[in-house]
Design a protein around this motif. Structure first.
Motif, PDB file in Angstrom:
ATOM      1  N   ILE A 170       0.858  -1.180   0.000  1.00  0.00           N
ATOM      2  CA  ILE A 170       0.000   0.000   0.000  1.00  0.00           C
ATOM      3  C   ILE A 170       0.894   1.229   0.000  1.00  0.00           C
ATOM      4  O   ILE A 170       1.711   1.414   0.907  1.00  0.00           O
ATOM      5  CB  ILE A 170      -0.939   0.016   1.225  1.00  0.00           C
ATOM      6  N   ALA A 171       0.745   2.083  -1.022  1.00  0.00           N
ATOM      7  CA  ALA A 171       1.610   3.252  -1.155  1.00  0.00           C
ATOM      8  C   ALA A 171       1.324   4.271  -0.058  1.00  0.00           C
ATOM      9  O   ALA A 171       0.243   4.302   0.539  1.00  0.00           O
ATOM     10  CB  ALA A 171       1.405   3.893  -2.532  1.00  0.00           C
ATOM     11  N   THR A 199       0.026  -4.053  -5.697  1.00  0.00           N
ATOM     12  CA  THR A 199       0.436  -2.766  -5.155  1.00  0.00           C
ATOM     13  C   THR A 199      -0.633  -1.743  -5.488  1.00  0.00           C
ATOM     14  O   THR A 199      -0.984  -1.569  -6.662  1.00  0.00           O
ATOM     15  CB  THR A 199       1.779  -2.319  -5.752  1.00  0.00           C
ATOM     16  N   TRP A 200      -1.168  -1.103  -4.449  1.00  0.00           N
ATOM     17  CA  TRP A 200      -2.241  -0.120  -4.633  1.00  0.00           C
ATOM     18  C   TRP A 200      -1.781   1.236  -4.113  1.00  0.00           C
ATOM     19  O   TRP A 200      -0.945   1.336  -3.209  1.00  0.00           O
ATOM     20  CB  TRP A 200      -3.500  -0.551  -3.880  1.00  0.00           C
ATOM     21  N   PRO A 250      -9.575   7.201  -3.131  1.00  0.00           N
ATOM     22  CA  PRO A 250      -9.526   5.807  -2.654  1.00  0.00           C
ATOM     23  C   PRO A 250      -8.488   4.996  -3.419  1.00  0.00           C
ATOM     24  O   PRO A 250      -8.264   5.224  -4.612  1.00  0.00           O
ATOM     25  CB  PRO A 250     -10.935   5.291  -2.901  1.00  0.00           C
ATOM     26  N   ALA A 251      -7.855   4.062  -2.745  1.00  0.00           N
ATOM     27  CA  ALA A 251      -6.768   3.287  -3.331  1.00  0.00           C
ATOM     28  C   ALA A 251      -7.287   2.369  -4.435  1.00  0.00           C
ATOM     29  O   ALA A 251      -8.393   1.824  -4.363  1.00  0.00           O
ATOM     30  CB  ALA A 251      -6.069   2.474  -2.244  1.00  0.00           C
ATOM     31  N   ARG A 252      -6.455   2.212  -5.475  1.00  0.00           N
ATOM     32  CA  ARG A 252      -6.728   1.283  -6.561  1.00  0.00           C
ATOM     33  C   ARG A 252      -5.384   0.763  -7.065  1.00  0.00           C
ATOM     34  O   ARG A 252      -4.337   1.243  -6.641  1.00  0.00           O
ATOM     35  CB  ARG A 252      -7.526   1.924  -7.691  1.00  0.00           C
ATOM     36  N   TRP A 301      -3.857   3.865 -10.931  1.00  0.00           N
ATOM     37  CA  TRP A 301      -3.755   5.143 -10.204  1.00  0.00           C
ATOM     38  C   TRP A 301      -2.799   6.095 -10.910  1.00  0.00           C
ATOM     39  O   TRP A 301      -3.088   7.284 -11.088  1.00  0.00           O
ATOM     40  CB  TRP A 301      -3.296   4.868  -8.768  1.00  0.00           C
ATOM     41  N   MET A 302      -1.657   5.583 -11.350  1.00  0.00           N
ATOM     42  CA  MET A 302      -0.678   6.441 -12.019  1.00  0.00           C
ATOM     43  C   MET A 302      -1.196   6.949 -13.359  1.00  0.00           C
ATOM     44  O   MET A 302      -0.986   8.118 -13.721  1.00  0.00           O
ATOM     45  CB  MET A 302       0.643   5.679 -12.198  1.00  0.00           C
TER      46      MET A 302
END
Length: 340
Positions: free
Chosen positions: A293-294, A308-309, A313-315, A320-321
């Motif tokens: 989790i970043a 790796t999220w 909200p996390a994805r 995400w990038m």
């Protein structure tokens, strides 16, 4: 039943007295003399215990419960099985909290002696000035407790551990070779509150904290005891400073959490998971083994193993990038258009 090393269980209470205490209405008045000896959540309730239902998603558990009684709303009263007396109330969880306070009291350090005569310290334990150790506590060989450390009643700490200055450890079982740095607080109540007839009430937390062998807990980190089940930190997991781990969380082996990570209640984390600084995880989420989790991410749903999220909200990280890059390009084009 809560662990007797950490909680005293009071005398039984009849259903009639319990109804009067909580303002609930007995669905079967003829059962008023039935004795209740403990509180328990739905999944662990047995004969002699009282439980509660406040979420319709768990009606099936209520229908299958072996509890002698349950606090329920009028809408759910008919879902209680034949052997379970319904205590009808608009505030089932608050009523449960009142019953828990009546039946189970946390053990506290009392009296004037800093080291209780009933505490058991193995050979080679080293105590700095100001250490307080409660009754029934056990400290293993070679463990070092720094200045001002407080070890609560019944706590067991293994061998070759190091506990930093002013750390507080209660309602906990600690393995061997565990490092707890200065100011950490282990085993205080997790956040549990429910609306009651006179406002919000605290829900007693009746579980424990278990720190397995080789765990490191950073300075000023807080690990809450479970609401009824345990909060568990797996072997060799490393937790940085100022991390918050809420009640009922289960962390696997060899995990790593950077500073300011926050893990909400009842999260399950697999072996080898890693969290960047200031990551946050919503309650009842599962993080798969080896997931990463970043930093500053906000996890709102389950993360599969090995992924790796990032983001909030996390994805998944690549998504995400890409989205972040697209937003940046779109904003740049808008700025260029406005300048023309």
């Amino acid at each position: 039943m809560p662990d007797p090393r950490f909680f005293e269980t009071g005398p039984p209470i009849s259903l009639g007295e319990l109804a009067e205490l909580t303002g609930a209405e007995l669905s079967r008045p003829e059962a008023a003399s039935l004795a209740i000896t403990a509180v328990a959540v739905l999944g662990r309730a047995g004969p002699g215990s009282v439980t509660f239902l406040s979420d319709r998603r768990y009606v099936a558990q209520l229908a299958a419960t072996e509890a002698s009684a349950a606090f329920v709303t009028a809408r759910e009263a008919g879902s209680a099985p034949a052997g379970c007396v319904a205590l009808v109330t608009p505030h089932p969880q608050a009523a449960y909290a009142a019953a828990a306070e009546r039946l189970h009291r946390p053990r506290r350090i009392e009296g004037g002696e800093a080291i209780s005569p009933s505490a058991r310290l193995e050979e080679g334990v080293r105590l700095a000035p100001g250490v307080v150790i409660g009754p029934g506590a056990e400290i293993g060989r070679g463990t070092v407790l720094g200045p001002g450390v407080v070890v609560g009643p019944g706590v067991a700490i293994g061998r070759d551990c190091q506990v930093g200055a002013n750390a507080v450890i209660g309602f906990a079982l600690v393995g061997d070779r565990v490092r707890i740095l200065a100011g950490a607080v282990i085993g205080e109540p997790g956040f549990g509150a429910a609306p009651g007839p006179k406002g919000v009430v605290d829900i007693p937390q009746l579980g424990r904290v278990i720190l397995q062998d080789g765990v490191t807990v950073g300075a000023n980190t807080c690990i809450d005891r479970g609401a009824f089940d345990d909060t568990v930190i797996g072997e060799n997991t490393k937790i940085d400073n100022q991390v918050q781990i809420a009640h009922n969380v289960r962390v696997g082996r060899n995990c790593a959490m950077a500073a300011h990570t926050g893990i909400s209640g009842s999260v399950v984390i697999g072996d080898g998971a890693q969290f960047g600084g200031r990551a946050g995880v919503a309650d009842h989420v599962s993080i798969g083994p080896g997931a990463r989790i970043a930093a500053a991410s906000g996890v709102m749903k389950d993360v599969p193993a090995g992924e790796t999220w990032g983001g909030s909200p996390a994805r998944p990280l690549k998504r995400w990038m890409r989205e972040t890059a697209w937003i940046a390009k779109s904003a740049a084009r808008r700025r260029e258009g406005a300048e023309e």
